[in-house]
Each structure stands twice: as structure tokens, then as C-alpha cells.
Design a protein around this motif. Structure first.
Motif, PDB file in Angstrom:
ATOM      1  N   UNK A  23      30.973 -32.669  12.021  1.00 32.35           N
ATOM      2  CA  UNK A  23      31.793 -31.589  11.467  1.00 32.35           C
ATOM      3  C   UNK A  23      31.223 -30.218  11.784  1.00 32.35           C
ATOM      4  N   UNK A  24      29.940 -30.135  12.057  1.00 36.72           N
ATOM      5  CA  UNK A  24      29.314 -28.825  12.266  1.00 36.72           C
ATOM      6  C   UNK A  24      29.944 -28.071  13.442  1.00 36.72           C
ATOM      7  N   UNK A  25      29.900 -28.616  14.653  1.00 33.51           N
ATOM      8  CA  UNK A  25      30.540 -27.895  15.746  1.00 33.51           C
ATOM      9  C   UNK A  25      32.046 -27.752  15.525  1.00 33.51           C
ATOM     10  N   UNK A  26      32.647 -28.740  14.879  1.00 33.22           N
ATOM     11  CA  UNK A  26      34.082 -28.634  14.637  1.00 33.22           C
ATOM     12  C   UNK A  26      34.408 -27.450  13.743  1.00 33.22           C
ATOM     13  N   UNK A  27      33.628 -27.291  12.684  1.00 35.85           N
ATOM     14  CA  UNK A  27      33.874 -26.166  11.776  1.00 35.85           C
ATOM     15  C   UNK A  27      33.700 -24.836  12.504  1.00 35.85           C
ATOM     16  N   UNK A  28      32.732 -24.780  13.402  1.00 32.67           N
ATOM     17  CA  UNK A  28      32.543 -23.531  14.142  1.00 32.67           C
ATOM     18  C   UNK A  28      33.752 -23.249  15.026  1.00 32.67           C
ATOM     19  N   UNK A  29      34.289 -24.308  15.608  1.00 32.00           N
ATOM     20  CA  UNK A  29      35.499 -24.144  16.410  1.00 32.00           C
ATOM     21  C   UNK A  29      36.647 -23.635  15.541  1.00 32.00           C
ATOM     22  N   UNK A  30      36.754 -24.155  14.336  1.00 34.42           N
ATOM     23  CA  UNK A  30      37.818 -23.707  13.432  1.00 34.42           C
ATOM     24  C   UNK A  30      37.658 -22.230  13.080  1.00 34.42           C
ATOM     25  N   UNK A  31      36.411 -21.802  12.897  1.00 40.58           N
ATOM     26  CA  UNK A  31      36.174 -20.378  12.600  1.00 40.58           C
ATOM     27  C   UNK A  31      36.681 -19.516  13.756  1.00 40.58           C
TER      28      UNK A  31
END
Lengths: 226, 226
Positions: free
Chosen positions: B42-50
Motif C-alpha cells: 500500500x505504501x507506493x500505492x498511496x503515494x501514487x494516489x497522492x
DNA sequence: GCCAGAATAACGGTATACCGTTAACTTCGG
DNA sequence: CCGAAGTTAACGGTATACCGTTATTCTGGC
């Protein structure tokens, strides 16, 4: 959850430091150090950095690190080009779409800026711009200009602001054009209001040494204590 | 590290899905599900969402979740207002600053678009715009218009594109003005090129049901198997 | 003293795991 | 049969921990 995510706090804090030029262009942002200082983990901090990168306030070199965005004279020229176009649009739309209450709020901004001095006036003038953009009724424009105005405020912190008297006079003229619904004139005044600070800000930018992001994000070893 | 961060891959993938309307406005983006599907944490995914949130392609309600950004008719109007201003600026700057090689590249784009059909032509026309913005020599403008053009491409995927013939003709006229260095005319043509698609796209947007982000990010329980 | 190579610190990228909140499902009393 | 209280799934927020790359520092041979 304490209401607002820690990520937003980190974002706001770093943004303020960059805009107010506490962090100068090229300043290295080391995740672990900042996380410790702001008392959070790297996860929300990294998300804040992503947001700042999207706003153009920091530059991240993949796998290397993040620095406060450098500013070249060309960047300043580009910024003023875009501002002219968008402030012109905002002024025109505000003139076309302003309501009576909106006009009243805008007039208040003009007057308040005239009555105060120093940092308070800088804020009052910023409020005028915010109000003007709000009057334009264009959320996207507000968003884009918001990001751009952060860069502009940073520039003014780096170079110093223009003559306050002149700016207040320009705001007043702009207000008048909007109040009478003269979109064409408002647009012209909006553009000129931006153009006014152009040359001197670009000139000031000449002085800043360029920063190579690749070079600035090199891993550096801390000097040992003993 | 396999070269590019997984975050960038996630960002690119989700962006494509949103722009190509595989995810419709209001579509819920659940971090764990996407992370599993894209085979990352989820970490890189959340950054992508930001990043996507900063581009205006998704909307995040703090503590609730993220959805693909809804589009209202007002949003479309706002988008066209800003595009007019910025495409006009880009065309003018391109006319003023274009080099011979730049002109040649732009001409190639015009001709390639004329020679191909279908999806390939849509890409070719997008290339023309990219090249034009590149010619303007304004990195900030390229950045802002890049973000905006993603939204525009999404709209076209949602509503359907304008008549290809007309657009090619407009590109050609625009190219001519830029080639002879007529900034004023280029700006005018650039603005009109945008205006052309305006009314019908706004009309199409009327059909979309509004989405309330608060409501759309409610926690939902999956139907049980047994 | 100098250079090649080994050891290691610095730091970004990311997986795992836990917490807290919210809302859906269940259960139980009336 | 219905509504209130209890239970648990769903999901975003974040801390911790590890990995890999890069660059500095150390070390031994010449």
C-alpha cells in the motif's frame, strides 16, 4: 485519528518553510531527519513530499532524494507568463460573474490593504487576490492559481516585494473595473498588475546559483563525532 | 530497485485507467484491493494516489477513502475557460519562440495526423499539442497544460471526440500561424480550437449524475460467500 | 604516500503489521 | 416482528523494519 492526518500537517509545515524561504532553493530534505523533527514516521512525510513535488515546490530525483525546487531566471519568466494569462482570465471572469456580495467583499479587501502596513498588508493583498479568484467562480482556476501563487509568494520572500503603494493603487483600479462589470478592462489591468513585478524579479533571480538536483541529492556521510 | 519506483508504475497505470475511462467518475479506489492487483504494497500505492489527487484525477476524503474525481458541467466549463487562456498563451509563445527544427517537428505532427485514422490519429493530434507546448519553451506551462490535457483526454473518452477533419484543419491553420511567427493570430486560433469543443462537451456532461465524495467513500461490507 | 578494494554509513523504496473509526450484520429483548 | 445493543468486517493512517544502492571512509599492498 486526531482529526487531520499527520501527513497534512507535515505538508503544511514544509510548504510554509519553503514559501517563507526558511528553506532555500536546493535545500536537501532528508526523510528520516524531517520525520524525527516533525515527530512522525516517514510514511506520512513521504506522502507530504509527493504533494509538494506535484505543486512544484520540491524536486525529487528517483532513488536519490528530494530538494527544495531551484529557481532559474527562466522559471521566473515562465511563472510570470502563466500568471499573466491566468490573472487576466480571473479578472475577466470576476467582472463578468461577480455578485453584489462578492463585489462588497472585494472592496473590503481593497480598503483593508490600504489601512494596514507591513506583513499585515502583504496578507491583505493576498486576500484580495484570493477573493478575486473566488469571484471568478472557476474552481480549477482557483486551484491552479493557488499553486502558482505559492511559488510567487516564495519568490517575493526570496527577492523582496514591489512597492506597496503602487500595488494598492492597481488593486483599486482592478476593483473598479470589476465593480462596473468591464471584463475587458479588468483583464487588461490584471495582466498589467502581474507584468509590473516581472523585470525586477527576473533580474533578482539572476543572482541565484543554479542547483543541479542530481548533484544536490548525493548521499553524504555525516562527520563523525569522535 | 528495478530502475523506476513501483510507485511510478502504479501512478501511470491508474492514470491511464482514469483517463481512458476504464474507471468512471465516482469509482471507488480501495487501497488494499489495488495494491493486491498491481502486486505491490500500500505504501507506493498511496503515494501514487497522492500524486493523482494533486493532478485532480482523484478525490480523497480524509479518513474515508479515494474515488475517481467526479465531473460536473461546471467543471467542464471551468476546464475550457482555463484551457482557452493557456492554449492561447502556448500558441503565442510558440509562434514567438519557435526554432526551425521545432517548426519542422510541428509540421510533421500535422501531416502524420492527416495520414492516419482512428485511435492512432487521436494520439497524433495529442502529439501536436505536446509539440506545440514544448515549442513555447515554458516548462511551467507544459506542466500545467499537461495536467489539464489529462483531464481533457478523459472527457473525450467519456463523451466522444470532435470531428477529426475539422480538428486537423484547425491544427494546420495553427501551424501556419506559428510557422510565420504571427503570435497574435496563433493565439486566436489556439483559443478558437479549444472553444470548438466546448458547448457539446458541456452538454454531454449534463447527463452524468453527480457523485457525493463523502457518500461514495463510505465503508461497505463485502457480501458474504456462504 | 598512493591507489585498489573492503567495510560501512546514508538514505530512498517498500513490505508487514497494528490501530482506530465506521458501518454493516447479528442477536436478543420486547 | 421490530428496534437497540453488541459484534465484526472494511479500510484508511501510520509506525517499524528491512533491502539495495551509492558514496564515503578505512585498510592493506606496493
Amino acid at each position: 485519528m486526531s482529526g487531520t492526518p499527520r501527513r497534512d500537517h507535515a505538508h503544511a509545515t514544509l510548504k510554509r518553510r519553503i514559501v517563507e524561504a526558511a528553506y532555500l532553493p536546493g535545500h536537501r530534505l532528508v526523510e528520516r531527519d524531517l520525520a524525527e523533527e516533525l515527530d512522525l514516521s516517514r510514511i506520512p512525510l513521504r506522502e507530504a513530499l509527493r504533494q509538494l513535488a506535484a505543486e512544484g515546490l520540491v524536486v525529487t530525483v528517483p532513488g536519490k532524494g528530494t530538494i527544495v525546487a531551484p529557481v532559474t531566471p527562466d522559471d521566473v519568466r515562465d511563472l510570470f507568463d502563466v500568471r499573466e494569462a491566468l490573472e487576466g482570465l480571473a479578472a475577466r471572469l470576476a467582472a463578468e460573474r461577480a455578485t453584489d456580495e462578492g463585489r462588497a467583499r472585494l472592496r473590503e479587501c481593497v480598503e483593508r490593504a490600504r489601512d494596514v502596513r507591513g506583513a499585515e498588508q502583504i496578507n491583505a493583498r493576498a486576500d484580495f487576490h484570493d477573493e478575486l479568484v473566488a469571484l471568478s467562480g472557476n474552481a480549477l482556476l482557483a486551484d491552479v492559481l493557488g499553486g502558482i501563487s505559492a511559488r510567487v509568494r516564495r519568490l517575493f520572500h526570496l527577492t523582496g516585494d514591489r512597492d506597496a503603494e503602487v500595488q494598492c493603487a492597481e488593486h483599486e483600479a482592478l476593483y473598479e473595473a470589476i465593480a462596473v462589470g468591464d471584463g475587458v478592462r479588468a483583464a487588461e489591468l490584471g495582466v498589467r498588475h502581474v507584468t509590473g513585478g516581472r523585470a525586477e524579479t527576473i533580474a533578482a533571480a539572476e543572482a541565484w546559483t543554479g542547483v543541479d538536483p542530481e548533484e544536490a541529492t548525493r548521499t553524504r556521510r555525516r562527520r563523525r563525532a569522535g
